[in-house]
Design an enzyme around this catalytic site. Sequence first.
Site, PDB file in Angstrom:
ATOM      1  N   ASP A 738      46.599  20.402  78.387  1.00 45.56           N
ATOM      2  CA  ASP A 738      45.406  19.722  78.891  1.00 45.56           C
ATOM      3  C   ASP A 738      45.552  19.307  80.352  1.00 45.56           C
ATOM      4  O   ASP A 738      46.652  19.126  80.861  1.00 45.56           O
ATOM      5  CB  ASP A 738      45.133  18.466  78.057  1.00 45.56           C
ATOM      6  N   GLU A 739      44.412  19.182  80.982  1.00 48.34           N
ATOM      7  CA  GLU A 739      44.277  18.508  82.271  1.00 48.34           C
ATOM      8  C   GLU A 739      45.308  18.948  83.316  1.00 48.34           C
ATOM      9  O   GLU A 739      45.978  18.119  83.913  1.00 48.34           O
ATOM     10  CB  GLU A 739      44.409  16.980  82.082  1.00 48.34           C
TER      11      GLU A 739
END
Length: 929
Positions: A738-739
């Site tokens: 993620d991210e």
Amino acid sequence: MTRTTTSLPGTRRPRLVVLRGAVVLPDRVLEDGLVVAEGDRLAWVGPADDAPRDVLGDAALPHPTDHLLLPGLVDVHCHGGGGASFPDARTTHEARVAVAEHLAHGTTRLVASLVTAPGDVLVERAAVLAELADAGEVAGIHLEGPFLSPARCGAQDPSAMVDGDLTLVRDVVRAARGHLVTMTLAPEVPGVLGPGGVVAELVAVGAVPSFGHTDASADVVRTAIDEARRALAEALGPARSSLPTVTHLFNGMPPMHHRSPGPVAACLAAAARGDAVVELVADGVHLAPETVRAVFDVAAGHVVLVTDAMAATGVADGEHVLGGLRVVVADGVARLAEGGAIAGGTAHLLDVVRATVDAGVDLVAAVRAASVTPAVVLGRDDVGALVAGRRADVVVADRDLRPLDVLRDGRWVDRPLDLVPAPRAVVRTADAPFVLREGAGVRVPDGHAGLADVVHERLGRLTGRRTTSGDDVVLRLVDDVADVLGDDVPADLRAADVAARRGTPLDHAAGGAERAREAYRLDVGADRATVTALDVPGLLHGVTALGLLLARGVGGGADDGPAAAPAATVTDAPRYSWRGLSVDVARHPRTLPELLTLVDVLTDLRLNVLHLHLTDDQGWRVEVPSRPALTERSGATAVGGAPGGFLTVADWDRLTRHAAARGVTVVPEVDVPGHVNAALHAYGELTPTGEAPPAYTGTDVGFSRLHADLPATTPFLEDVLGDVAARTPGRYVHVGGDEVLTMEPDEYARLVRTAADVVERAGRTVVAWQEAAKAPLTPGSVVQVWDTRPDLGDVVRAAAAGARVVLSPAEHAYHDMRYDAGSPLGLDWAGHVPAPRALGWDPEAVVPGLDPAAVAGVEAAVWSETTPGLADVTWLLLPRLAATAEVAWSGAVEHEHAWDDHVRRLRAQTRTWDAAGLTWCRTPDGRWW
Ligand code: TNX
């Protein structure tokens, strides 16, 4: 419907319940009224617009509703319910089941009625009921016999009917310890009337004579009523009531004939004059509607509605016993097996009120006859009406007089068979309740000895009872899913050939037939509770359901506490096989004991995945022997400089095995290629400069990253993911993904692929956050959706290529979001998540265009930026996790009353959190007390 003050961690405020709706007062209906309860008393009742500010405290005025608010109902003639019978109850447990049945339907004060029986039996039963009366759980004891007319015995045993006997009366009075409130007598039976008779004795001990089961003439009955009325008026002690009563007028007496009027004429006339109060079993079965209406026309103020209910109330048709006689209930009508006489009612008092209104009686009069008037019979001025100062007993009903919720003494009442998540089917059966006694025995299937320990532990934790080996709770494994779920088996579960997979770790992403391994059937009967399943996870769910049913108890108070459950069959299977909670232990660590506690929270909600976010910028929480610096250097840090911590190899083994034995799969997450500052801080070789960055204790995201072309990167991923995968008994390893805000898509895809290869080489299935759907994923990998703001086309495409999808949409399933603007903890980047939002969503509608068949399940998440302590975590999680569990177990539960229904079922279960000492949030719309 309701509103109470908020209770945040550490604060204690008065227990205030504010209800708005049409309030049924003794003399009229207040259309838009307010009932305010403070503690166990009513603090204010009146028009909603007139509510004084100081009464409401800081509670908001609730929105108007179309609910009816009735006083808690008072039943002065009731033999049982929920499968339990007062005349047959040898223990308070059994009697409590009947009390709970009626309480859940709005009868907040109930007189327990015995029937004709030998004196020693009556003494024994009275002693049991006296315990409940001492504890305030029943309002008193009624003796219906044995001084009755055998000619009018109804469903009672005529051979045990005897002449008036003061010794018997005194023995029972002694056993009842002041709680004998009324006794039914046939006035023609010798020894009942006159000096030294039973009427005089009853009045002397503060009980009210009630005439019934009589074959007497009108004048004998008139004389009896007059004698009783005079005696009550002249009583030296505090007479309970000034008027005698008539036991179920019309039933148990000859019909009125104009030349031979019998008891009916005398009783009706007495009620019309105001000299007696007549009971009516106006349940639609015992009396014709016109009869009921006529009696109200003649003497509305002197009528009490009663149930005369027996064990079958609230239970499926079948066979029961009443005072030793066999009773068959068919289509809700109870009749003696021999002879076919009507053998008591099967209605709750609110049903009787409804039938009375249906008969044409005005609502206010009907409610008064089930509240104010019976309270007067009991001599109680603290119950029976919605008047400030009285006890906070309130029934919330819909306009059809169906109970929605019940408050007694200011506390919401549990329903005996409520569970969260809601099972597929719960059927009451015609058997006495099951009582789990201290030292009761548990039998597990051959070859599953270890299971017994888990069952002992779970039942012990939920019920407080220690169990041993034996046949009170029996766990059985079967091979055919129809033996678990009956004929109503969904097609994909029917196909299950589970026996071949028994003992293997659950395949949470498989869906379909894998769900059959968690299906269970729970048969609760008087002598035994049996759990039937295809595999151990199903057995464990059944044991949990049993423990929860026993734990809610049915009253609490007297003796050694509740561990009884009504007889019933529960059949159940989950909608999804991935039902998880993700806990961020990186921003703030959690200890092994804390994680073990969370495993219990999960199992009680039938959740089966504990996903641990073990690594992030702020800390590294799991020991990796080949990379010791990870925990040596980065185990000690946490957000804001809080103390660090990590799980050793031994902790990890203990946690994963402990969880697995309890039906929970631990999914470790090593978050790469972003969120890696803790790794870089430990191993500078992972950065282009070779220099380790400082520890990070802030809460920003997206700034740290691995580099695909550094020579140290792949060995690092191999060591760390290879090691974690090898030491994890479950099928899954989460690689994060993620991210990663500062990386080109190609490099990102290469790194995710490298990580995935390591996991797959170790024989595990890859799980990754939704961003990883951009990378090439092996079919069967699991993509976890969390952010619904961006376009989710990649997820749809990945699913089409064989990926499975777990839904954690932040706006419903992120329990680190604040509940509302007043929440002292939590974030709000996805908005506020008040608890109803955690329930009101459909996993299959989150990702536009996604094939519903790709949905493996649902996972809640609690990120730990704002939660240094376990209490902070549980305050955010509970009660929202229960809502997630319901969605995960049952699928979308979107209907008009879904939230009300969920809250009502959950309330009893919140006691397991209290018992475990867990902090939880009572705020959401306040219906938690
Ligand atoms: C987003 S959800 C994150 C986490 C934060 C969380 C806070 C996800 C995959 N990444 O790093 O802790 O929001 O709500």
